[in-house]
Write a protein that holds these residues in place. Structure first.
Motif, PDB file in Angstrom:
ATOM      1  N   ASN A  10       0.832  -1.211   0.000  1.00 38.59           N
ATOM      2  CA  ASN A  10       0.000   0.000   0.000  1.00 38.59           C
ATOM      3  C   ASN A  10       0.858   1.247   0.000  1.00 38.59           C
ATOM      4  OD1 ASN A  10      -2.503  -0.985  -0.122  1.00 38.59           O
ATOM      5  ND2 ASN A  10      -3.071  -0.598   1.996  1.00 38.59           N
ATOM      6  N   GLY A  11       1.905   1.210   0.836  1.00 40.04           N
ATOM      7  CA  GLY A  11       2.790   2.365   0.949  1.00 40.04           C
ATOM      8  C   GLY A  11       3.442   2.665  -0.383  1.00 40.04           C
ATOM      9  N   TRP A  12       3.898   1.626  -1.065  1.00 44.03           N
ATOM     10  CA  TRP A  12       4.548   1.837  -2.362  1.00 44.03           C
ATOM     11  C   TRP A  12       3.566   2.431  -3.371  1.00 44.03           C
ATOM     12  CZ3 TRP A  12       8.153   3.200  -5.259  1.00 44.03           C
ATOM     13  CH2 TRP A  12       8.178   2.914  -6.617  1.00 44.03           C
ATOM     14  N   ASP A  13       2.318   1.902  -3.366  1.00 45.25           N
ATOM     15  CA  ASP A  13       1.298   2.446  -4.273  1.00 45.25           C
ATOM     16  C   ASP A  13       1.100   3.941  -4.036  1.00 45.25           C
ATOM     17  OD1 ASP A  13       0.757   0.155  -5.667  1.00 45.25           O
ATOM     18  OD2 ASP A  13      -0.893  -0.474  -4.364  1.00 45.25           O
TER      19      ASP A  13
ATOM     20  N   HIS B 127      -7.076  -0.938  -2.139  1.00 42.98           N
ATOM     21  CA  HIS B 127      -7.034  -2.333  -1.716  1.00 42.98           C
ATOM     22  C   HIS B 127      -7.465  -3.321  -2.791  1.00 42.98           C
ATOM     23  CE1 HIS B 127      -7.407  -0.019   2.154  1.00 42.98           C
ATOM     24  NE2 HIS B 127      -6.257  -0.635   2.265  1.00 42.98           N
ATOM     25  N   GLN B 128      -7.584  -2.865  -4.030  1.00 37.34           N
ATOM     26  CA  GLN B 128      -8.081  -3.753  -5.082  1.00 37.34           C
ATOM     27  C   GLN B 128      -7.116  -4.889  -5.408  1.00 37.34           C
ATOM     28  OE1 GLN B 128      -9.913  -1.846  -8.461  1.00 37.34           O
ATOM     29  NE2 GLN B 128     -10.861  -0.267  -7.193  1.00 37.34           N
ATOM     30  N   ALA B 129      -5.808  -4.609  -5.372  1.00 41.39           N
ATOM     31  CA  ALA B 129      -4.840  -5.677  -5.659  1.00 41.39           C
ATOM     32  C   ALA B 129      -4.966  -6.785  -4.610  1.00 41.39           C
ATOM     33  CB  ALA B 129      -3.423  -5.117  -5.680  1.00 41.39           C
TER      34      ALA B 129
ATOM     35  N   ILE C   2      -4.720   4.636  -8.089  1.00 42.44           N
ATOM     36  CA  ILE C   2      -3.950   3.409  -7.920  1.00 42.44           C
ATOM     37  C   ILE C   2      -4.555   2.298  -8.787  1.00 42.44           C
ATOM     38  CG2 ILE C   2      -3.340   1.600  -6.261  1.00 42.44           C
ATOM     39  CD1 ILE C   2      -3.256   3.898  -4.136  1.00 42.44           C
ATOM     40  N   SER C   3      -5.875   2.193  -8.770  1.00 47.46           N
ATOM     41  CA  SER C   3      -6.544   1.128  -9.523  1.00 47.46           C
ATOM     42  C   SER C   3      -7.180   1.671 -10.799  1.00 47.46           C
ATOM     43  CB  SER C   3      -7.624   0.475  -8.668  1.00 47.46           C
ATOM     44  OG  SER C   3      -7.042  -0.087  -7.528  1.00 47.46           O
ATOM     45  N   GLY C   4      -7.413   0.764 -11.734  1.00 44.32           N
ATOM     46  CA  GLY C   4      -8.127   1.116 -12.962  1.00 44.32           C
ATOM     47  C   GLY C   4      -7.408   2.139 -13.817  1.00 44.32           C
ATOM     48  N   ARG C   5      -6.086   2.138 -13.768  1.00 40.83           N
ATOM     49  CA  ARG C   5      -5.337   3.167 -14.492  1.00 40.83           C
ATOM     50  C   ARG C   5      -5.495   3.030 -16.005  1.00 40.83           C
ATOM     51  NH1 ARG C   5      -1.355   6.019 -11.275  1.00 40.83           N
ATOM     52  NH2 ARG C   5      -0.118   6.345 -13.122  1.00 40.83           N
ATOM     53  N   LYS C   6      -5.705   1.780 -16.461  1.00 47.05           N
ATOM     54  CA  LYS C   6      -5.890   1.571 -17.896  1.00 47.05           C
ATOM     55  C   LYS C   6      -7.158   2.264 -18.379  1.00 47.05           C
ATOM     56  CE  LYS C   6      -3.743  -2.653 -19.138  1.00 47.05           C
ATOM     57  NZ  LYS C   6      -3.996  -4.077 -18.858  1.00 47.05           N
ATOM     58  N   SER C   7      -8.250   2.051 -17.638  1.00 47.53           N
ATOM     59  CA  SER C   7      -9.514   2.689 -18.021  1.00 47.53           C
ATOM     60  C   SER C   7      -9.365   4.201 -17.996  1.00 47.53           C
ATOM     61  CB  SER C   7     -10.638   2.293 -17.065  1.00 47.53           C
ATOM     62  OG  SER C   7     -10.703   0.907 -16.955  1.00 47.53           O
ATOM     63  N   ILE C   8      -8.694   4.706 -16.963  1.00 49.32           N
ATOM     64  CA  ILE C   8      -8.546   6.155 -16.846  1.00 49.32           C
ATOM     65  C   ILE C   8      -7.779   6.698 -18.046  1.00 49.32           C
ATOM     66  CG2 ILE C   8      -7.534   8.014 -15.469  1.00 49.32           C
ATOM     67  CD1 ILE C   8      -8.076   6.333 -12.983  1.00 49.32           C
ATOM     68  N   ALA C   9      -6.698   6.002 -18.405  1.00 49.18           N
ATOM     69  CA  ALA C   9      -5.900   6.456 -19.546  1.00 49.18           C
ATOM     70  C   ALA C   9      -6.743   6.475 -20.820  1.00 49.18           C
ATOM     71  CB  ALA C   9      -4.688   5.552 -19.718  1.00 49.18           C
ATOM     72  N   GLN C  10      -7.584   5.438 -20.978  1.00 50.71           N
ATOM     73  CA  GLN C  10      -8.431   5.371 -22.174  1.00 50.71           C
ATOM     74  C   GLN C  10      -9.492   6.465 -22.182  1.00 50.71           C
ATOM     75  OE1 GLN C  10     -10.374   1.620 -22.446  1.00 50.71           O
ATOM     76  NE2 GLN C  10      -8.534   0.560 -23.147  1.00 50.71           N
TER      77      GLN C  10
END
Lengths: 193, 300
Positions: free
Chosen positions: A155-158, B239-241, B279-287
């Motif tokens: 989490n910290g790295w993210d 926390h998605q990962a 942090i999450s869904g970066r691909k969708s955001i880029a698109q």
């Protein structure tokens, strides 16, 4: 351990009366035990006692059972119970009141993160006027379970990678004003709890 | 026009940075002046309240007094926890004479003005009431080309004070996003708790709360979740990962602040919206956003 059998002599009705006089806890004795609080609480399935049962214990005066329950530390203060109570009891405020008393009386497992977080947050804000997220989490982990830090690495790295982790120690200029605000400043000569 | 006093709170200076950027950019585009309260302090939120209620109210009251001193009529509190504590302080000061006199005396001792009713506002309600759907609709310069979104209101913004929106079925974010042409899905869990600080204190339970919300959003056909609170956004985004690892699902969806979508639609500089902080869904955001950038530059 919570027993199902309770003895009248262990109850302290005077304590229950005192609780009911605290701001936000006035409705204690008007509770119908309907369970709307427990039913709407998203965390009640993880609790050792549901909110309804905590209320029942408090108003009978079973202080130790109520204060040492994990329920108060699982309460995330989402106010769902308060919004759904047919008697408009401020259940969340009651939980806050129990948290404060449990911390004062040290009635919680010594390394439980939730009360430690509260204490560290309080000490930090009293001293500096603001909270610094990174330092707060670090102090909480060190005091409760340093191994937690390992699980937080990802989490910290993210957060670092996305520019959301600030290492700055936030503080306000007017810390002297905090002292003057009698209640809210550092109390000289007293170790911060 | 009198500027809105602005109370960022601690999260908007750290994990919720994208909220601050997009909020200020959006208000600039709408020509709404915003002025940060000088030397604001912690709102006295949940954790502080768990130790000492009286001084939490005093601490919170200092911010209200500073806003008054600066001549503000409205105080913007974008974080739901800040909003609630500031509002609760006013309420308890008015309802309990003992708390009221303690707070007012403390303020006097510190040379601050007594509380006299600065209005605590959340940007959602300001945009809905002060700006209005009509004006937002008429100012749209970029059509929404992203996916369907679930509007998530969380807890403390609508409870126990239902002044920003209705407590049991809030709809104002849905209406605002509909005004910029973003399709929203029906999302019955919109006011369920995100887990709050539990992701830090009782991690497995907190993450489970996040999972319930994300799973339901997916089930309802949403491709993104939109939030109004920095803690909700952090919890659902960060926390998605871990959720993928633990549950075997493939959830990887963007979690936005509503100000990012509105700012985008109303023509704010895309760089100023903090979209890269996701942090999450970066691909969708880029698109969804990058393919627009050449065209977007023409508008800015």
């Amino acid at each position: 351990m919570l027993r199902t059998l309770k003895y009248q002599r262990e109850a302290d009705p005077e304590w229950a009366r005192q609780v009911s006089e605290r701001p936000g806890c006035e409705g204690l004795f008007s509770c119908l035990q309907c369970g709307a609080c427990s039913g709407s609480c998203p965390l009640s399935i993880y609790m050792d006692l549901t909110p309804r049962r905590v209320i029942a214990l408090v108003r009978e005066g079973f202080r130790r059972d109520a204060l040492s329950s994990m329920t108060i530390w699982l309460c995330a203060s989402c106010y769902s119970c308060a919004a759904n109570c047919p008697r408009q009891i401020h259940v969340t405020d009651l939980m806050y009141s129990l948290k404060r008393e449990a911390i004062r009386s040290r009635l919680y497992p010594p390394r439980l993160p939730a009360p430690i977080l509260a204490q560290e947050f309080y000490a930090m804000v009293r001293k500096h006027g603001r909270n610094s997220e990174f330092w707060l989490v670090l102090r909480m982990a060190l005091r409760s379970n340093p191994l937690l830090l390992l699980t937080m690495l990802r989490n910290g790295w993210d957060l670092v990678r996305t520019g959301r982790l600030s290492l700055r120690r936030e503080r306000i200029h007017g810390t002297s004003e905090l002292v003057a605000l009698s209640g809210a400043g550092p109390r000289p000569g007293r170790a911060e709890a | 026009m009198k500027p809105y006093g602005y109370f960022p709170g601690c999260s908007l200076r750290g994990t919720g940075a994208g909220y601050e950027y997009s909020l200020l950019a959006l208000f600039r585009v709408l020509d709404l002046p915003v002025e940060e309260i000088q030397d604001w302090n912690c709102c006295g939120a949940t954790s502080y309240m768990s130790i000492d209620e009286e001084s939490a109210f005093v601490l919170s009251a200092r911010n209200l007094a500073l806003a008054q001193k600066a001549g503000c009529k409205d105080l913007l509190a974008p974080c739901s926890a800040c909003y609630l504590v500031l509002r609760k302080t006013q309420d308890y000061v008015a309802r309990y004479p003992k708390i009221g006199s303690h707070v007012q005396e403390s303020l006097r001792a510190a040379g601050l003005p007594p509380l006299n009713g600065v209005r605590v506002r959340h940007p959602l309600e300001v945009l809905y009431s002060d700006v209005g759907l009509e004006r937002i609709r008429s100012r749209v310069v970029r059509p929404w080309r992203g996916g369907r979104v679930a509007c998530y209101y969380g807890c403390q913004l609508v409870r126990p004070y239902d002044e920003v929106d209705r407590a049991h079925n809030p709809t104002r974010m849905d209406e605002l996003l509909a005004a910029i042409g973003a399709p929203t899905v029906d999302y019955p869990l919109k006011t369920l708790c995100c887990g709050g600080a539990l992701t830090g204190t009782m991690h497995p339970i907190g993450v489970r709360m996040n999972y319930i919300l994300l799973k339901e959003a997916v089930r309802k056909g949403a491709q993104a979740v939109v939030t109004v609170c920095p803690l909700c956004q952090y919890n659902l985004d960060a926390h998605q990962a871990e959720i993928r690892r633990k549950t075997g699902t493939t959830i990887d969806m963007p979690v936005f602040f509503f100000t990012q979508l509105l700012g985008w639609a109303l023509g704010a500089d895309p760089e100023s919206l903090g979209l890269k902080r996701a942090i999450s869904g970066r691909k969708s955001i880029a698109q969804w956003f990058a393919k627009e950038s050449a065209e977007a530059d023409a508008y800015v």
